[in-house]
Design a protein around this motif. Structure first.
Motif, PDB file in Angstrom:
ATOM      1  N   LYS A 163       5.660  -2.060   3.422  1.00  0.00           N
ATOM      2  CA  LYS A 163       4.823  -2.984   3.706  1.00  0.00           C
ATOM      3  C   LYS A 163       3.479  -2.715   3.584  1.00  0.00           C
ATOM      4  O   LYS A 163       2.456  -3.551   3.041  1.00  0.00           O
ATOM      5  CB  LYS A 163       5.330  -3.520   5.072  1.00  0.00           C
ATOM      6  CG  LYS A 163       4.399  -4.970   5.562  1.00  0.00           C
ATOM      7  CD  LYS A 163       4.758  -5.412   6.831  1.00  0.00           C
ATOM      8  CE  LYS A 163       4.258  -6.505   7.284  1.00  0.00           C
ATOM      9  NZ  LYS A 163       4.661  -7.208   8.508  1.00  0.00           N
ATOM     10  N   GLY A 164       2.861  -1.449   3.977  1.00  0.00           N
ATOM     11  CA  GLY A 164       1.546  -0.988   4.096  1.00  0.00           C
ATOM     12  C   GLY A 164       1.196  -0.884   2.294  1.00  0.00           C
ATOM     13  O   GLY A 164       0.059  -1.461   2.111  1.00  0.00           O
ATOM     14  N   SER A 165       1.833  -0.585   1.548  1.00  0.00           N
ATOM     15  CA  SER A 165       1.464  -0.500   0.045  1.00  0.00           C
ATOM     16  C   SER A 165       1.494  -1.821  -0.673  1.00  0.00           C
ATOM     17  O   SER A 165       0.512  -2.102  -1.249  1.00  0.00           O
ATOM     18  CB  SER A 165       2.726   0.438  -0.674  1.00  0.00           C
ATOM     19  OG  SER A 165       3.924  -0.326  -0.682  1.00  0.00           O
TER      20      SER A 165
ATOM     21  N   SER B  76       3.087   4.640  10.036  1.00  0.00           N
ATOM     22  CA  SER B  76       4.187   4.975   9.538  1.00  0.00           C
ATOM     23  C   SER B  76       4.060   6.740   9.521  1.00  0.00           C
ATOM     24  O   SER B  76       4.809   7.256   9.602  1.00  0.00           O
ATOM     25  CB  SER B  76       4.355   4.734   8.063  1.00  0.00           C
ATOM     26  OG  SER B  76       5.374   5.270   7.214  1.00  0.00           O
ATOM     27  N   THR B  77       2.725   7.005   9.396  1.00  0.00           N
ATOM     28  CA  THR B  77       2.665   8.517   9.224  1.00  0.00           C
ATOM     29  C   THR B  77       2.568   9.141  10.524  1.00  0.00           C
ATOM     30  O   THR B  77       3.226  10.210  10.745  1.00  0.00           O
ATOM     31  CB  THR B  77       1.067   8.811   8.693  1.00  0.00           C
ATOM     32  OG1 THR B  77       0.813   8.317   7.407  1.00  0.00           O
ATOM     33  CG2 THR B  77       0.688  10.233   8.862  1.00  0.00           C
TER      34      THR B  77
ATOM     35  N   SER C 106      -8.422   4.698   0.609  1.00  0.00           N
ATOM     36  CA  SER C 106      -9.599   4.843   0.757  1.00  0.00           C
ATOM     37  C   SER C 106     -10.392   4.624  -0.312  1.00  0.00           C
ATOM     38  O   SER C 106     -11.635   4.098  -0.369  1.00  0.00           O
ATOM     39  CB  SER C 106      -9.753   6.501   1.081  1.00  0.00           C
ATOM     40  OG  SER C 106      -9.479   7.183  -0.279  1.00  0.00           O
ATOM     41  N   TYR C 107      -9.767   4.533  -1.691  1.00  0.00           N
ATOM     42  CA  TYR C 107     -10.328   4.243  -2.777  1.00  0.00           C
ATOM     43  C   TYR C 107     -10.682   2.502  -2.883  1.00  0.00           C
ATOM     44  O   TYR C 107     -11.811   2.063  -3.157  1.00  0.00           O
ATOM     45  CB  TYR C 107      -9.498   4.524  -4.076  1.00  0.00           C
ATOM     46  CG  TYR C 107      -9.437   6.227  -4.214  1.00  0.00           C
ATOM     47  CD1 TYR C 107     -10.450   6.864  -3.826  1.00  0.00           C
ATOM     48  CD2 TYR C 107      -8.432   6.579  -4.707  1.00  0.00           C
ATOM     49  CE1 TYR C 107     -10.652   8.429  -4.091  1.00  0.00           C
ATOM     50  CE2 TYR C 107      -8.244   8.257  -4.850  1.00  0.00           C
ATOM     51  CZ  TYR C 107      -9.232   8.923  -4.645  1.00  0.00           C
ATOM     52  OH  TYR C 107      -9.093  10.195  -4.597  1.00  0.00           O
TER      53      TYR C 107
ATOM     54  N   GLY D  69      -4.103  -0.270   6.173  1.00  0.00           N
ATOM     55  CA  GLY D  69      -4.531   1.066   6.776  1.00  0.00           C
ATOM     56  C   GLY D  69      -3.755   1.523   8.108  1.00  0.00           C
ATOM     57  O   GLY D  69      -3.170   2.386   8.292  1.00  0.00           O
ATOM     58  N   GLU D  70      -3.716   0.242   8.892  1.00  0.00           N
ATOM     59  CA  GLU D  70      -2.945   0.385  10.116  1.00  0.00           C
ATOM     60  C   GLU D  70      -1.592   0.684   9.946  1.00  0.00           C
ATOM     61  O   GLU D  70      -0.901   1.609  10.577  1.00  0.00           O
ATOM     62  CB  GLU D  70      -3.054  -0.913  11.136  1.00  0.00           C
ATOM     63  CG  GLU D  70      -4.320  -1.217  11.467  1.00  0.00           C
ATOM     64  CD  GLU D  70      -4.581  -2.350  12.327  1.00  0.00           C
ATOM     65  OE1 GLU D  70      -3.780  -3.223  12.129  1.00  0.00           O
ATOM     66  OE2 GLU D  70      -5.807  -2.701  12.849  1.00  0.00           O
TER      67      GLU D  70
END
Length: 366
Positions: free
Chosen positions: A167-169, A203-204, A238-239, A197-198
Protein backbone atom coordinates in the motif's frame (compact mmCIF):
# COMPACT_ATOMS: atom_id res chain seq x y z
CA UNK A 1 -3.68 -18.54 16.14
CA UNK A 2 -6.37 -18.63 13.45
CA UNK A 3 -7.68 -15.19 12.37
CA UNK A 4 -11.32 -16.26 12.55
CA UNK A 5 -10.82 -17.72 16.01
CA UNK A 6 -9.23 -14.48 17.20
CA UNK A 7 -12.15 -12.42 15.91
CA UNK A 8 -14.62 -14.65 17.73
CA UNK A 9 -12.62 -14.50 20.95
CA UNK A 10 -12.36 -10.70 20.83
CA UNK A 11 -16.16 -10.44 20.71
CA UNK A 12 -16.15 -11.91 24.22
CA UNK A 13 -13.33 -9.65 25.42
CA UNK A 14 -10.58 -12.25 24.99
CA UNK A 15 -8.06 -10.13 23.15
CA UNK A 16 -4.61 -11.31 22.16
CA UNK A 17 -3.08 -9.21 24.94
CA UNK A 18 -5.37 -10.76 27.55
CA UNK A 19 -4.50 -14.27 26.37
CA UNK A 20 -0.79 -13.49 26.58
CA UNK A 21 -1.03 -11.95 30.04
CA UNK A 22 -3.16 -14.69 31.59
CA UNK A 23 -1.03 -17.51 30.16
CA UNK A 24 2.25 -15.85 31.14
CA UNK A 25 1.09 -15.12 34.70
CA UNK A 26 -0.38 -18.59 35.23
CA UNK A 27 2.66 -20.41 33.86
CA UNK A 28 4.99 -18.19 35.88
CA UNK A 29 3.16 -19.03 39.11
CA UNK A 30 3.22 -22.73 38.23
CA UNK A 31 6.94 -22.68 37.41
CA UNK A 32 7.90 -20.89 40.63
CA UNK A 33 5.66 -23.11 42.75
CA UNK A 34 7.27 -26.20 41.23
CA UNK A 35 10.77 -24.91 41.90
CA UNK A 36 10.55 -23.13 45.23
CA UNK A 37 7.27 -24.02 46.92
CA UNK A 38 5.25 -21.27 48.57
CA UNK A 39 7.88 -18.51 48.99
CA UNK A 40 7.05 -15.19 47.29
CA UNK A 41 4.94 -16.74 44.55
CA UNK A 42 3.56 -13.38 43.47
CA UNK A 43 6.78 -11.90 42.04
CA UNK A 44 6.94 -14.05 38.89
CA UNK A 45 3.26 -13.54 37.87
CA UNK A 46 3.58 -9.84 38.68
CA UNK A 47 6.63 -9.50 36.42
CA UNK A 48 4.90 -11.43 33.63
CA UNK A 49 1.86 -9.15 33.80
CA UNK A 50 3.84 -5.92 33.89
CA UNK A 51 6.27 -6.64 31.05
CA UNK A 52 3.88 -8.26 28.55
CA UNK A 53 3.51 -5.83 25.64
CA UNK A 54 2.23 -5.89 22.08
CA UNK A 55 5.61 -6.99 20.69
CA UNK A 56 8.51 -9.14 21.80
CA UNK A 57 10.95 -6.25 21.47
CA UNK A 58 8.91 -3.99 23.73
CA UNK A 59 8.50 -6.79 26.30
CA UNK A 60 12.23 -7.48 26.23
CA UNK A 61 13.07 -3.83 26.86
CA UNK A 62 10.57 -3.53 29.68
CA UNK A 63 11.78 -6.79 31.26
CA UNK A 64 15.42 -5.65 31.07
CA UNK A 65 14.58 -2.32 32.72
CA UNK A 66 12.64 -4.07 35.45
CA UNK A 67 15.45 -6.50 36.23
CA UNK A 68 18.02 -3.70 36.20
CA UNK A 69 15.88 -1.63 38.58
CA UNK A 70 15.43 -4.58 40.95
CA UNK A 71 19.17 -5.29 41.07
CA UNK A 72 20.09 -1.64 41.69
CA UNK A 73 17.34 -1.21 44.26
CA UNK A 74 18.39 -4.41 46.00
CA UNK A 75 22.02 -3.29 46.20
CA UNK A 76 21.00 0.08 47.64
CA UNK A 77 18.80 -1.57 50.29
CA UNK A 78 21.60 -3.99 51.24
CA UNK A 79 24.07 -1.15 51.73
CA UNK A 80 21.71 1.00 53.81
CA UNK A 81 20.12 -1.95 55.65
CA UNK A 82 23.45 -3.00 57.13
CA UNK A 83 23.73 0.23 59.10
CA UNK A 84 20.16 1.49 59.66
CA UNK A 85 16.82 0.09 60.77
CA UNK A 86 13.68 0.69 58.74
CA UNK A 87 12.65 4.30 59.14
CA UNK A 88 12.39 7.68 57.48
CA UNK A 89 16.16 8.26 57.53
CA UNK A 90 17.03 4.87 56.06
CA UNK A 91 14.43 5.22 53.29
CA UNK A 92 15.73 8.71 52.51
CA UNK A 93 19.34 7.56 52.28
CA UNK A 94 18.42 4.46 50.31
CA UNK A 95 16.41 6.36 47.69
CA UNK A 96 19.07 9.03 47.40
CA UNK A 97 21.67 6.33 46.80
CA UNK A 98 19.68 4.09 44.45
CA UNK A 99 17.82 6.68 42.38
CA UNK A 100 20.79 9.05 42.40
CA UNK A 101 23.14 6.44 40.93
CA UNK A 102 20.54 5.31 38.37
CA UNK A 103 19.88 8.90 37.28
CA UNK A 104 23.58 9.74 37.07
CA UNK A 105 24.12 6.70 34.83
CA UNK A 106 21.34 7.94 32.49
CA UNK A 107 19.31 4.77 33.01
CA UNK A 108 15.82 4.61 31.51
CA UNK A 109 13.08 6.15 33.68
CA UNK A 110 11.28 2.78 33.91
CA UNK A 111 14.34 1.28 35.61
CA UNK A 112 14.74 4.33 37.86
CA UNK A 113 11.20 4.03 39.21
CA UNK A 114 11.72 0.31 39.78
CA UNK A 115 14.83 1.13 41.82
CA UNK A 116 12.70 3.12 44.26
CA UNK A 117 9.99 0.47 44.56
CA UNK A 118 12.46 -2.37 45.10
CA UNK A 119 14.53 -0.39 47.57
CA UNK A 120 11.60 0.29 49.88
CA UNK A 121 10.26 -3.27 49.72
CA UNK A 122 13.71 -4.82 50.07
CA UNK A 123 14.48 -2.75 53.16
CA UNK A 124 11.18 -3.81 54.71
CA UNK A 125 11.87 -7.53 54.05
CA UNK A 126 15.62 -7.21 54.63
CA UNK A 127 15.89 -10.16 57.00
CA UNK A 128 13.77 -12.54 54.92
CA UNK A 129 16.00 -12.98 51.86
CA UNK A 130 13.64 -10.83 49.85
CA UNK A 131 16.19 -9.62 47.31
CA UNK A 132 17.37 -13.06 46.17
CA UNK A 133 13.80 -14.33 45.81
CA UNK A 134 12.69 -11.20 44.01
CA UNK A 135 15.45 -11.29 41.41
CA UNK A 136 15.12 -15.03 40.74
CA UNK A 137 11.34 -15.09 40.44
CA UNK A 138 11.21 -11.87 38.43
CA UNK A 139 13.67 -13.39 35.98
CA UNK A 140 11.45 -16.47 35.66
CA UNK A 141 8.39 -14.31 35.03
CA UNK A 142 10.22 -12.22 32.43
CA UNK A 143 11.49 -15.28 30.55
CA UNK A 144 8.07 -16.95 30.47
CA UNK A 145 6.39 -13.74 29.31
CA UNK A 146 8.93 -13.37 26.50
CA UNK A 147 8.40 -16.96 25.37
CA UNK A 148 4.62 -16.46 25.34
CA UNK A 149 5.08 -13.28 23.28
CA UNK A 150 7.27 -15.15 20.81
CA UNK A 151 4.75 -17.98 20.38
CA UNK A 152 1.37 -16.23 20.46
CA UNK A 153 1.29 -13.63 17.69
CA UNK A 154 -1.49 -12.00 15.65
CA UNK A 155 -2.68 -14.25 12.79
CA UNK A 156 -1.25 -13.58 9.33
CA UNK A 157 1.16 -10.94 10.67
CA UNK A 158 3.53 -11.39 7.75
CA UNK A 159 0.75 -10.85 5.22
CA UNK A 160 -0.41 -7.69 7.00
CA UNK A 161 3.11 -6.28 7.13
CA UNK A 162 3.60 -7.06 3.45
CA UNK A 163 0.29 -5.38 2.61
CA UNK A 164 1.44 -2.24 4.43
CA UNK A 165 4.55 -2.08 2.24
CA UNK A 166 2.48 -2.71 -0.92
CA UNK A 167 0.00 0.00 0.00
CA UNK A 168 2.91 2.34 0.74
CA UNK A 169 4.43 1.74 -2.71
CA UNK A 170 1.14 2.30 -4.55
CA UNK A 171 0.39 5.42 -2.50
CA UNK A 172 3.89 6.69 -3.28
CA UNK A 173 3.25 6.17 -6.99
CA UNK A 174 -0.04 8.09 -6.79
CA UNK A 175 1.68 10.88 -4.84
CA UNK A 176 4.36 11.30 -7.52
CA UNK A 177 1.75 11.38 -10.27
CA UNK A 178 -0.29 14.03 -8.44
CA UNK A 179 2.62 16.42 -7.87
CA UNK A 180 2.21 17.94 -11.35
CA UNK A 181 -1.54 18.56 -11.04
CA UNK A 182 -1.40 21.83 -9.12
CA UNK A 183 -3.97 23.30 -6.73
CA UNK A 184 -6.01 20.95 -4.57
CA UNK A 185 -4.68 17.85 -6.34
CA UNK A 186 -1.12 18.86 -5.50
CA UNK A 187 -2.07 19.26 -1.84
CA UNK A 188 -3.62 15.80 -1.91
CA UNK A 189 -0.43 14.48 -3.49
CA UNK A 190 1.62 15.88 -0.59
CA UNK A 191 -0.78 14.22 1.85
CA UNK A 192 -0.39 10.93 -0.02
CA UNK A 193 3.39 11.36 0.06
CA UNK A 194 3.31 11.73 3.83
CA UNK A 195 0.99 8.74 4.17
CA UNK A 196 3.24 6.55 2.03
CA UNK A 197 6.19 7.38 4.27
CA UNK A 198 4.18 6.43 7.35
CA UNK A 199 3.09 3.13 5.78
CA UNK A 200 6.61 2.19 4.75
CA UNK A 201 7.96 3.20 8.17
CA UNK A 202 5.33 1.18 10.01
CA UNK A 203 6.00 -1.84 7.80
CA UNK A 204 9.74 -1.56 8.50
CA UNK A 205 9.15 -1.39 12.25
CA UNK A 206 6.83 -4.40 12.24
CA UNK A 207 9.28 -6.38 10.11
CA UNK A 208 11.96 -5.92 12.78
CA UNK A 209 9.55 -7.14 15.44
CA UNK A 210 8.65 -10.23 13.40
CA UNK A 211 12.27 -11.40 13.62
CA UNK A 212 11.70 -12.07 17.34
CA UNK A 213 8.77 -14.46 16.84
CA UNK A 214 9.01 -18.23 16.49
CA UNK A 215 5.91 -18.68 14.34
CA UNK A 216 7.45 -16.71 11.48
CA UNK A 217 10.65 -18.74 11.35
CA UNK A 218 9.50 -20.49 8.17
CA UNK A 219 8.97 -17.09 6.53
CA UNK A 220 12.47 -15.80 7.26
CA UNK A 221 13.49 -15.85 3.58
CA UNK A 222 10.38 -13.95 2.48
CA UNK A 223 10.85 -11.58 5.42
CA UNK A 224 14.39 -10.81 4.25
CA UNK A 225 13.14 -10.10 0.74
CA UNK A 226 10.40 -7.86 2.12
CA UNK A 227 12.88 -5.92 4.27
CA UNK A 228 15.10 -5.37 1.26
CA UNK A 229 12.20 -4.18 -0.90
CA UNK A 230 10.96 -1.80 1.80
CA UNK A 231 14.45 -0.36 2.19
CA UNK A 232 14.61 0.42 -1.54
CA UNK A 233 11.13 1.96 -1.47
CA UNK A 234 12.11 4.16 1.46
CA UNK A 235 14.99 5.55 -0.60
CA UNK A 236 12.61 6.11 -3.50
CA UNK A 237 10.33 7.97 -1.08
CA UNK A 238 13.19 10.34 -0.20
CA UNK A 239 13.73 11.07 -3.91
CA UNK A 240 10.02 11.79 -4.40
CA UNK A 241 10.18 14.23 -1.49
CA UNK A 242 13.03 15.98 -3.28
CA UNK A 243 10.96 16.14 -6.47
CA UNK A 244 8.05 17.66 -4.54
CA UNK A 245 10.33 20.39 -3.19
CA UNK A 246 11.84 21.13 -6.60
CA UNK A 247 8.48 21.21 -8.40
CA UNK A 248 7.14 23.68 -5.84
CA UNK A 249 9.91 26.09 -6.90
CA UNK A 250 9.14 25.83 -10.63
CA UNK A 251 6.87 28.28 -12.47
CA UNK A 252 3.32 26.93 -12.74
CA UNK A 253 3.44 26.53 -16.54
CA UNK A 254 6.44 24.19 -16.18
CA UNK A 255 5.12 22.20 -13.23
CA UNK A 256 1.72 21.54 -14.85
CA UNK A 257 2.95 21.07 -18.45
CA UNK A 258 1.88 18.01 -20.40
CA UNK A 259 5.48 16.91 -20.93
CA UNK A 260 6.12 17.11 -17.16
CA UNK A 261 3.03 14.97 -16.53
CA UNK A 262 4.23 12.42 -19.09
CA UNK A 263 7.72 12.19 -17.58
CA UNK A 264 6.50 11.95 -13.98
CA UNK A 265 3.73 9.46 -14.79
CA UNK A 266 6.14 7.13 -16.62
CA UNK A 267 8.39 7.11 -13.53
CA UNK A 268 5.48 6.66 -11.13
CA UNK A 269 4.28 3.65 -13.13
CA UNK A 270 7.64 1.97 -12.51
CA UNK A 271 7.20 2.42 -8.74
CA UNK A 272 3.73 0.89 -8.82
CA UNK A 273 4.85 -1.95 -11.08
CA UNK A 274 7.80 -2.80 -8.85
CA UNK A 275 5.63 -2.78 -5.73
CA UNK A 276 2.97 -4.96 -7.34
CA UNK A 277 5.50 -7.48 -8.69
CA UNK A 278 7.53 -7.75 -5.52
CA UNK A 279 4.91 -7.38 -2.78
CA UNK A 280 1.84 -9.10 -4.20
CA UNK A 281 0.81 -12.22 -6.07
CA UNK A 282 -1.00 -10.26 -8.77
CA UNK A 283 -0.14 -10.95 -12.39
CA UNK A 284 1.57 -8.03 -14.11
CA UNK A 285 0.98 -7.76 -17.83
CA UNK A 286 3.86 -5.33 -18.30
CA UNK A 287 7.58 -5.95 -18.00
CA UNK A 288 9.38 -3.86 -15.39
CA UNK A 289 12.66 -3.64 -17.37
CA UNK A 290 10.67 -2.47 -20.40
CA UNK A 291 8.81 0.13 -18.30
CA UNK A 292 12.11 1.37 -16.85
CA UNK A 293 13.58 1.64 -20.35
CA UNK A 294 10.55 3.56 -21.59
CA UNK A 295 10.60 5.95 -18.62
CA UNK A 296 14.30 6.63 -19.12
CA UNK A 297 13.78 7.27 -22.86
CA UNK A 298 10.97 9.72 -22.10
CA UNK A 299 13.16 11.55 -19.59
CA UNK A 300 16.09 11.84 -21.98
CA UNK A 301 13.91 12.89 -24.92
CA UNK A 302 12.21 15.73 -23.06
CA UNK A 303 15.40 16.81 -21.29
CA UNK A 304 17.16 17.15 -24.64
CA UNK A 305 14.26 19.08 -26.15
CA UNK A 306 14.00 21.47 -23.20
CA UNK A 307 17.67 22.45 -23.40
CA UNK A 308 17.05 24.87 -26.23
CA UNK A 309 13.63 26.10 -25.07
CA UNK A 310 14.02 27.10 -21.40
CA UNK A 311 15.88 29.98 -19.80
CA UNK A 312 19.05 29.01 -17.97
CA UNK A 313 17.57 29.52 -14.48
CA UNK A 314 14.47 27.43 -15.26
CA UNK A 315 16.54 24.72 -16.94
CA UNK A 316 18.75 24.51 -13.85
CA UNK A 317 15.71 23.86 -11.65
CA UNK A 318 14.29 21.39 -14.15
CA UNK A 319 17.61 19.57 -14.11
CA UNK A 320 17.18 18.93 -10.40
CA UNK A 321 13.76 17.37 -11.03
CA UNK A 322 15.08 15.16 -13.83
CA UNK A 323 18.03 14.14 -11.66
CA UNK A 324 15.72 12.89 -8.90
CA UNK A 325 13.53 11.10 -11.44
CA UNK A 326 16.56 9.30 -12.85
CA UNK A 327 17.66 8.28 -9.33
CA UNK A 328 14.25 6.72 -8.80
CA UNK A 329 14.66 4.59 -11.91
CA UNK A 330 18.15 3.55 -10.87
CA UNK A 331 16.96 2.59 -7.39
CA UNK A 332 14.08 0.51 -8.76
CA UNK A 333 16.47 -1.15 -11.21
CA UNK A 334 18.81 -2.10 -8.34
CA UNK A 335 15.89 -3.31 -6.24
CA UNK A 336 14.55 -5.48 -9.04
CA UNK A 337 17.97 -6.97 -9.70
CA UNK A 338 18.42 -7.74 -5.99
CA UNK A 339 14.98 -9.40 -5.84
CA UNK A 340 15.69 -11.56 -8.90
CA UNK A 341 19.12 -12.57 -7.53
CA UNK A 342 17.67 -13.48 -4.12
CA UNK A 343 14.93 -15.55 -5.72
CA UNK A 344 17.28 -17.40 -8.07
CA UNK A 345 20.11 -18.19 -5.64
CA UNK A 346 18.28 -20.60 -3.26
CA UNK A 347 16.75 -22.45 -6.20
CA UNK A 348 20.23 -23.29 -7.51
CA UNK A 349 21.66 -24.15 -4.11
CA UNK A 350 18.95 -26.44 -2.73
CA UNK A 351 16.43 -27.42 -5.42
CA UNK A 352 15.29 -30.59 -3.63
CA UNK A 353 14.50 -28.72 -0.43
CA UNK A 354 12.59 -26.04 -2.33
CA UNK A 355 10.50 -28.69 -4.08
CA UNK A 356 9.66 -30.33 -0.75
CA UNK A 357 8.61 -26.98 0.71
CA UNK A 358 6.35 -26.26 -2.25
CA UNK A 359 4.78 -29.70 -2.07
CA UNK A 360 4.01 -29.25 1.60
CA UNK A 361 2.69 -25.75 1.07
CA UNK A 362 5.21 -24.28 3.51
CA UNK A 363 6.36 -21.60 1.10
CA UNK A 364 3.00 -19.86 1.52
CA UNK A 365 2.38 -20.71 5.15
CA UNK A 366 2.13 -17.72 7.47
Amino acid sequence: MNEGLQDRLEKFGLSLYMIRVTLAASLSWLAVHSLYGDRYLYFAPLAAILITQSSVKASLEKGAYRLLGIVLGGIASLVVGRFFDVGALSILLMLLLGIGVATACRINIQAVSQVGVTSVLALTFYHDGYIVWRVAETLIGVLIALIINMIIVPPKSFVKVKDLALKGSLTLSDALTGLTSGGRDAAQALTALKLSGELLGKSTQLQKELHFTLSHYQCRKELGTLSQATSHLSRVHSYVKGIAEEISLLPAHYAAADWMTEVVTATADCIALYGTRTLSDAECGRSLPESLRRARDVQLAWFSELQGQCPLAAFRDLGAVFSHLNRILEEIERADYAAISAAAQPAKATPARAIRFIQKGLSHKL
